[in-house]
Motif scaffolding. Structure first.
Motif, PDB file in Angstrom:
ATOM      1  N   LEU A  25     -16.152 -47.078 -61.078  1.00 20.09           N
ATOM      2  CA  LEU A  25     -15.184 -46.118 -60.534  1.00 20.09           C
ATOM      3  C   LEU A  25     -15.809 -44.746 -60.317  1.00 20.09           C
ATOM      4  O   LEU A  25     -15.515 -44.058 -59.343  1.00 20.09           O
ATOM      5  N   ALA A  26     -16.663 -44.351 -61.258  1.00 20.80           N
ATOM      6  CA  ALA A  26     -17.244 -43.011 -61.189  1.00 20.80           C
ATOM      7  C   ALA A  26     -18.384 -42.907 -60.177  1.00 20.80           C
ATOM      8  O   ALA A  26     -18.554 -41.860 -59.550  1.00 20.80           O
ATOM      9  N   LEU A  27     -19.146 -43.987 -59.999  1.00 21.01           N
ATOM     10  CA  LEU A  27     -20.372 -43.864 -59.237  1.00 21.01           C
ATOM     11  C   LEU A  27     -20.349 -44.517 -57.856  1.00 21.01           C
ATOM     12  O   LEU A  27     -21.132 -44.138 -56.993  1.00 21.01           O
ATOM     13  N   VAL A  28     -19.494 -45.495 -57.645  1.00 24.54           N
ATOM     14  CA  VAL A  28     -19.507 -46.246 -56.393  1.00 24.54           C
ATOM     15  C   VAL A  28     -18.293 -45.851 -55.564  1.00 24.54           C
ATOM     16  O   VAL A  28     -17.178 -45.771 -56.072  1.00 24.54           O
ATOM     17  N   SER A  29     -18.514 -45.638 -54.290  1.00 26.78           N
ATOM     18  CA  SER A  29     -17.419 -45.168 -53.446  1.00 26.78           C
ATOM     19  C   SER A  29     -16.441 -46.273 -53.053  1.00 26.78           C
ATOM     20  O   SER A  29     -15.315 -45.983 -52.670  1.00 26.78           O
ATOM     21  N   ASP A  30     -16.847 -47.535 -53.125  1.00 25.98           N
ATOM     22  CA  ASP A  30     -15.941 -48.610 -52.706  1.00 25.98           C
ATOM     23  C   ASP A  30     -15.295 -49.333 -53.882  1.00 25.98           C
ATOM     24  O   ASP A  30     -14.886 -50.482 -53.767  1.00 25.98           O
ATOM     25  N   ALA A  31     -15.189 -48.679 -55.035  1.00 25.34           N
ATOM     26  CA  ALA A  31     -14.516 -49.284 -56.187  1.00 25.34           C
ATOM     27  C   ALA A  31     -13.035 -49.443 -55.853  1.00 25.34           C
ATOM     28  O   ALA A  31     -12.436 -48.619 -55.174  1.00 25.34           O
ATOM     29  N   GLY A  32     -12.459 -50.526 -56.335  1.00 30.21           N
ATOM     30  CA  GLY A  32     -11.100 -50.837 -55.929  1.00 30.21           C
ATOM     31  C   GLY A  32     -10.093 -50.840 -57.063  1.00 30.21           C
ATOM     32  O   GLY A  32     -10.304 -50.268 -58.134  1.00 30.21           O
ATOM     33  N   VAL A  33      -9.001 -51.518 -56.779  1.00 32.07           N
ATOM     34  CA  VAL A  33      -7.877 -51.562 -57.704  1.00 32.07           C
ATOM     35  C   VAL A  33      -8.220 -52.330 -58.970  1.00 32.07           C
ATOM     36  O   VAL A  33      -7.772 -51.979 -60.058  1.00 32.07           O
ATOM     37  N   LEU A  34      -9.030 -53.372 -58.837  1.00 32.21           N
ATOM     38  CA  LEU A  34      -9.394 -54.171 -60.007  1.00 32.21           C
ATOM     39  C   LEU A  34     -10.129 -53.326 -61.038  1.00 32.21           C
ATOM     40  O   LEU A  34      -9.804 -53.373 -62.234  1.00 32.21           O
ATOM     41  N   GLU A  35     -11.091 -52.550 -60.606  1.00 32.32           N
ATOM     42  CA  GLU A  35     -11.818 -51.683 -61.538  1.00 32.32           C
ATOM     43  C   GLU A  35     -10.886 -50.660 -62.168  1.00 32.32           C
ATOM     44  O   GLU A  35     -10.969 -50.364 -63.358  1.00 32.32           O
ATOM     45  N   GLY A  36      -9.982 -50.115 -61.372  1.00 27.09           N
ATOM     46  CA  GLY A  36      -9.023 -49.148 -61.916  1.00 27.09           C
ATOM     47  C   GLY A  36      -8.091 -49.770 -62.930  1.00 27.09           C
ATOM     48  O   GLY A  36      -7.780 -49.166 -63.957  1.00 27.09           O
ATOM     49  N   ALA A  37      -7.659 -51.000 -62.666  1.00 25.67           N
ATOM     50  CA  ALA A  37      -6.768 -51.687 -63.604  1.00 25.67           C
ATOM     51  C   ALA A  37      -7.474 -52.002 -64.913  1.00 25.67           C
ATOM     52  O   ALA A  37      -6.900 -51.843 -65.998  1.00 25.67           O
ATOM     53  N   VAL A  38      -8.724 -52.441 -64.829  1.00 28.60           N
ATOM     54  CA  VAL A  38      -9.486 -52.747 -66.049  1.00 28.60           C
ATOM     55  C   VAL A  38      -9.714 -51.476 -66.852  1.00 28.60           C
ATOM     56  O   VAL A  38      -9.542 -51.450 -68.071  1.00 28.60           O
ATOM     57  N   ALA A  39     -10.080 -50.392 -66.168  1.00 31.46           N
ATOM     58  CA  ALA A  39     -10.335 -49.132 -66.864  1.00 31.46           C
ATOM     59  C   ALA A  39      -9.052 -48.585 -67.494  1.00 31.46           C
ATOM     60  O   ALA A  39      -9.053 -48.157 -68.652  1.00 31.46           O
ATOM     61  N   ALA A  40      -7.948 -48.620 -66.774  1.00 31.45           N
ATOM     62  CA  ALA A  40      -6.686 -48.109 -67.315  1.00 31.45           C
ATOM     63  C   ALA A  40      -6.180 -48.987 -68.447  1.00 31.45           C
ATOM     64  O   ALA A  40      -5.661 -48.487 -69.444  1.00 31.45           O
ATOM     65  N   GLY A  41      -6.347 -50.290 -68.317  1.00 31.71           N
ATOM     66  CA  GLY A  41      -5.912 -51.192 -69.380  1.00 31.71           C
ATOM     67  C   GLY A  41      -6.704 -51.004 -70.652  1.00 31.71           C
ATOM     68  O   GLY A  41      -6.156 -50.994 -71.750  1.00 31.71           O
ATOM     69  N   GLY A  42      -8.003 -50.848 -70.538  1.00 32.84           N
ATOM     70  CA  GLY A  42      -8.841 -50.620 -71.719  1.00 32.84           C
ATOM     71  C   GLY A  42      -8.526 -49.296 -72.381  1.00 32.84           C
ATOM     72  O   GLY A  42      -8.499 -49.185 -73.607  1.00 32.84           O
ATOM     73  N   TRP A  43      -8.269 -48.274 -71.565  1.00 33.38           N
ATOM     74  CA  TRP A  43      -7.911 -46.974 -72.132  1.00 33.38           C
ATOM     75  C   TRP A  43      -6.559 -47.058 -72.831  1.00 33.38           C
ATOM     76  O   TRP A  43      -6.370 -46.508 -73.903  1.00 33.38           O
ATOM     77  N   GLY A  44      -5.633 -47.785 -72.217  1.00 32.51           N
ATOM     78  CA  GLY A  44      -4.321 -47.941 -72.823  1.00 32.51           C
ATOM     79  C   GLY A  44      -4.381 -48.683 -74.150  1.00 32.51           C
ATOM     80  O   GLY A  44      -3.657 -48.368 -75.091  1.00 32.51           O
ATOM     81  N   LEU A  45      -5.263 -49.662 -74.251  1.00 28.66           N
ATOM     82  CA  LEU A  45      -5.419 -50.378 -75.520  1.00 28.66           C
ATOM     83  C   LEU A  45      -5.948 -49.465 -76.618  1.00 28.66           C
ATOM     84  O   LEU A  45      -5.654 -49.666 -77.790  1.00 28.66           O
ATOM     85  N   SER A  46      -6.732 -48.469 -76.241  1.00 29.73           N
ATOM     86  CA  SER A  46      -7.266 -47.565 -77.262  1.00 29.73           C
ATOM     87  C   SER A  46      -6.177 -46.683 -77.864  1.00 29.73           C
ATOM     88  O   SER A  46      -6.384 -46.070 -78.904  1.00 29.73           O
TER      89      SER A  46
END
Length: 83
Positions: A25-46
């Motif tokens: 998400l931070a480094l690649v310009s074509d990151a999509g919804v899947l990466e955002g969902a995984v990142a948000a889900g992992g943060w939410g679990l914390s």
């Protein structure tokens, strides 16, 4: 022993997956919804409170029937008033 190894392995794999999605998400310009969902889900679990105990076992916990009295008493003490 095998259960502990499996838990640590799962935590390692899921943690690596989370870090990959965050870095993508931070480094690649074509990151999509899947990466955002995984990142948000992992943060939410914390944010899960994993060190909670039932109120009946908590030291110094006030029961729900006494909560208002406890709050009022703490408020008066902070203001220097007496009941």
């Amino acid at each position: 022993m095998a259960g502990r190894i499996a838990r640590r392995g799962a935590a390692l794999v899921l943690g690596a997956l989370w870090w990959c999605s965050v870095l993508r998400l931070a480094l690649v310009s074509d990151a999509g919804v899947l990466e955002g969902a995984v990142a948000a889900g992992g943060w939410g679990l914390s944010l899960l409170p994993v060190h909670c105990v039932p109120k009946s076992r908590a030291a110094g916990a006030v029961g729900s029937d006494r909560w208002w009295d406890h709050w009022r008493e703490a408020w008066r003490r902070s203001r220097g008033l007496r009941g």
